[in-house]
Design an enzyme around this catalytic site. Sequence first.
Site, PDB file in Angstrom:
ATOM      1  N   HIS A   1       2.587  10.854  -5.320  1.00 36.78           N
ATOM      2  CA  HIS A   1       3.884  10.440  -4.797  1.00 36.78           C
ATOM      3  C   HIS A   1       3.675   9.357  -3.741  1.00 36.78           C
ATOM      4  O   HIS A   1       2.559   9.082  -3.318  1.00 36.78           O
ATOM      5  CB  HIS A   1       4.692  11.625  -4.235  1.00 36.78           C
ATOM      6  CG  HIS A   1       4.186  12.208  -2.955  1.00 36.78           C
ATOM      7  ND1 HIS A   1       4.934  13.059  -2.175  1.00 36.78           N
ATOM      8  CD2 HIS A   1       2.992  12.091  -2.306  1.00 36.78           C
ATOM      9  CE1 HIS A   1       4.243  13.418  -1.119  1.00 36.78           C
ATOM     10  NE2 HIS A   1       3.056  12.855  -1.168  1.00 36.78           N
TER      11      HIS A   1
ATOM     12  N   HIS B   1      -0.371   8.295  -3.449  1.00 35.06           N
ATOM     13  CA  HIS B   1      -1.527   9.187  -3.292  1.00 35.06           C
ATOM     14  C   HIS B   1      -1.140  10.524  -3.917  1.00 35.06           C
ATOM     15  O   HIS B   1       0.012  10.725  -4.290  1.00 35.06           O
ATOM     16  CB  HIS B   1      -1.878   9.345  -1.804  1.00 35.06           C
ATOM     17  CG  HIS B   1      -0.790  10.019  -1.022  1.00 35.06           C
ATOM     18  ND1 HIS B   1       0.312   9.327  -0.552  1.00 35.06           N
ATOM     19  CD2 HIS B   1      -0.595  11.320  -0.677  1.00 35.06           C
ATOM     20  CE1 HIS B   1       1.119  10.174   0.068  1.00 35.06           C
ATOM     21  NE2 HIS B   1       0.609  11.382  -0.006  1.00 35.06           N
TER      22      HIS B   1
ATOM     23  N   GLU C   1       1.766  21.750   0.203  1.00 35.48           N
ATOM     24  CA  GLU C   1       1.381  20.409  -0.226  1.00 35.48           C
ATOM     25  C   GLU C   1      -0.090  20.137   0.067  1.00 35.48           C
ATOM     26  O   GLU C   1      -0.774  19.452  -0.695  1.00 35.48           O
ATOM     27  CB  GLU C   1       2.262  19.369   0.495  1.00 35.48           C
ATOM     28  CG  GLU C   1       2.079  17.967  -0.030  1.00 35.48           C
ATOM     29  CD  GLU C   1       3.065  17.002   0.615  1.00 35.48           C
ATOM     30  OE1 GLU C   1       4.007  16.596  -0.083  1.00 35.48           O
ATOM     31  OE2 GLU C   1       2.913  16.669   1.802  1.00 35.48           O
TER      32      GLU C   1
ATOM     33  N   HIS D   1      -1.528  15.038  -4.535  1.00 36.58           N
ATOM     34  CA  HIS D   1      -1.768  16.372  -3.973  1.00 36.58           C
ATOM     35  C   HIS D   1      -1.919  17.375  -5.111  1.00 36.58           C
ATOM     36  O   HIS D   1      -1.322  17.204  -6.172  1.00 36.58           O
ATOM     37  CB  HIS D   1      -0.574  16.843  -3.126  1.00 36.58           C
ATOM     38  CG  HIS D   1      -0.308  16.010  -1.926  1.00 36.58           C
ATOM     39  ND1 HIS D   1      -1.066  16.071  -0.785  1.00 36.58           N
ATOM     40  CD2 HIS D   1       0.635  15.070  -1.683  1.00 36.58           C
ATOM     41  CE1 HIS D   1      -0.596  15.225   0.114  1.00 36.58           C
ATOM     42  NE2 HIS D   1       0.436  14.595  -0.412  1.00 36.58           N
TER      43      HIS D   1
ATOM     44  N   ASP E   1       3.648  17.978 -13.559  1.00 40.31           N
ATOM     45  CA  ASP E   1       2.180  17.963 -13.513  1.00 40.31           C
ATOM     46  C   ASP E   1       1.622  16.644 -14.052  1.00 40.31           C
ATOM     47  O   ASP E   1       2.033  16.165 -15.110  1.00 40.31           O
ATOM     48  CB  ASP E   1       1.640  19.146 -14.325  1.00 40.31           C
ATOM     49  CG  ASP E   1       0.172  19.410 -14.044  1.00 40.31           C
ATOM     50  OD1 ASP E   1      -0.280  19.161 -12.906  1.00 40.31           O
ATOM     51  OD2 ASP E   1      -0.521  19.857 -14.971  1.00 40.31           O
ATOM     52  N   HIS E   2       0.664  16.077 -13.288  1.00 36.58           N
ATOM     53  CA  HIS E   2       0.035  14.805 -13.669  1.00 36.58           C
ATOM     54  C   HIS E   2       1.068  13.691 -13.877  1.00 36.58           C
ATOM     55  O   HIS E   2       1.060  12.979 -14.882  1.00 36.58           O
ATOM     56  CB  HIS E   2      -0.873  14.980 -14.908  1.00 36.58           C
ATOM     57  CG  HIS E   2      -2.124  15.722 -14.570  1.00 36.58           C
ATOM     58  ND1 HIS E   2      -2.114  17.067 -14.269  1.00 36.58           N
ATOM     59  CD2 HIS E   2      -3.398  15.320 -14.442  1.00 36.58           C
ATOM     60  CE1 HIS E   2      -3.343  17.459 -13.980  1.00 36.58           C
ATOM     61  NE2 HIS E   2      -4.147  16.422 -14.069  1.00 36.58           N
TER      62      HIS E   2
ATOM     63  N   CYS F   1       1.393   7.796   4.363  1.00 34.35           N
ATOM     64  CA  CYS F   1       2.062   8.282   3.145  1.00 34.35           C
ATOM     65  C   CYS F   1       2.949   7.210   2.510  1.00 34.35           C
ATOM     66  O   CYS F   1       3.413   7.389   1.381  1.00 34.35           O
ATOM     67  CB  CYS F   1       2.891   9.524   3.449  1.00 34.35           C
ATOM     68  SG  CYS F   1       1.884  10.897   3.987  1.00 34.35           S
TER      69      CYS F   1
HETATM   70 ZN   LIG Z   1       1.600  13.126   0.236  1.00 29.98          ZN
END
Ligand SMILES: [Zn+2]
Length: 285
Positions: free
Chosen positions: A143, A168, A255, A170, A208-209, A162
């Site tokens: 995100h 980046h 997160e 998580h 996901d992904h 961020c």
């Molecule tokens: Zn983040």
Amino acid sequence: MTIRTHFSAAHRLAPNLSVDKYGRCTQTHGHNYHLEVTVEGEIDSRTGMIVDVAALNRVVEDYVVRIFDHSCVNEDIPYFADIVPTTENISRYIHGLLESPIDELGVKLANIKLFESHQLWADYPGKDRSGYLSISTHFSSAHRLAHPDLSLAKNTEIYGKCARVNGHGHNYQLEVTIKGEIDSSTGMVIDLGALNQIITDYVIEPFDHTFLNKDVAFFNQVVPTAENIALYISNTLRSPIQELGATLYKVKLVESPNNACEIYAADSESISVNTAVSQPVLAIV
Ligand SMILES: [Zn+2]
């Protein structure tokens, strides 16, 4: 005050559950259960404690651990000859075992939390057949925290690193807690297979992904902070869980090791979430 202990026990989801629906759980298998016992009371002005912890540990050892540890619940505990030993039913039974002896210690038993595994646990606060079931699952997503209407400088001021332009990722841990009546036949507050399917269909599969900002339409304009992701998940899961006859109680989204967000579904109902891309949930000031 909460104390934690553990026991290892075998069980099988029988006699009421069908192999078709519950698969291998109808065969005898074992778990390393973790048990948290929470009591509430007044702080003694002399000792600074609400209860003699050693005495509380002894009660839990004598009334629960001694009976459950290294047992086959179905065979060795007569109560479960006709009652399905689901995590919900075991929690409720443990509450019944501990209520009086804990009363005698001068405090009130407030909650039993029983972990069957890191992925599944039940809470039973002692209200008739009403209980809570939580499951933990995960998804990995990228995100970027940046509102599209703001400059990079402004976004960096708000979100720091961020806001970096290429995003980046998580490994998100998602915990979903359901509230409902423990069904007297299945011993469950919700059909677990159906719940897992809902979470897969509405959250894991679409998230996901992916790069959330680009791949999940809702986050094209809504900044995918942990809070907004948790809120979106809460509002997305509420209706399908209701259709299964239970109530979504809480969504917790971890997160990173440094931050997590909890949304209580009843509260989040009042927060307007509009999937129209022009209606960001997060107010930018
Ligand atoms: Zn983040």
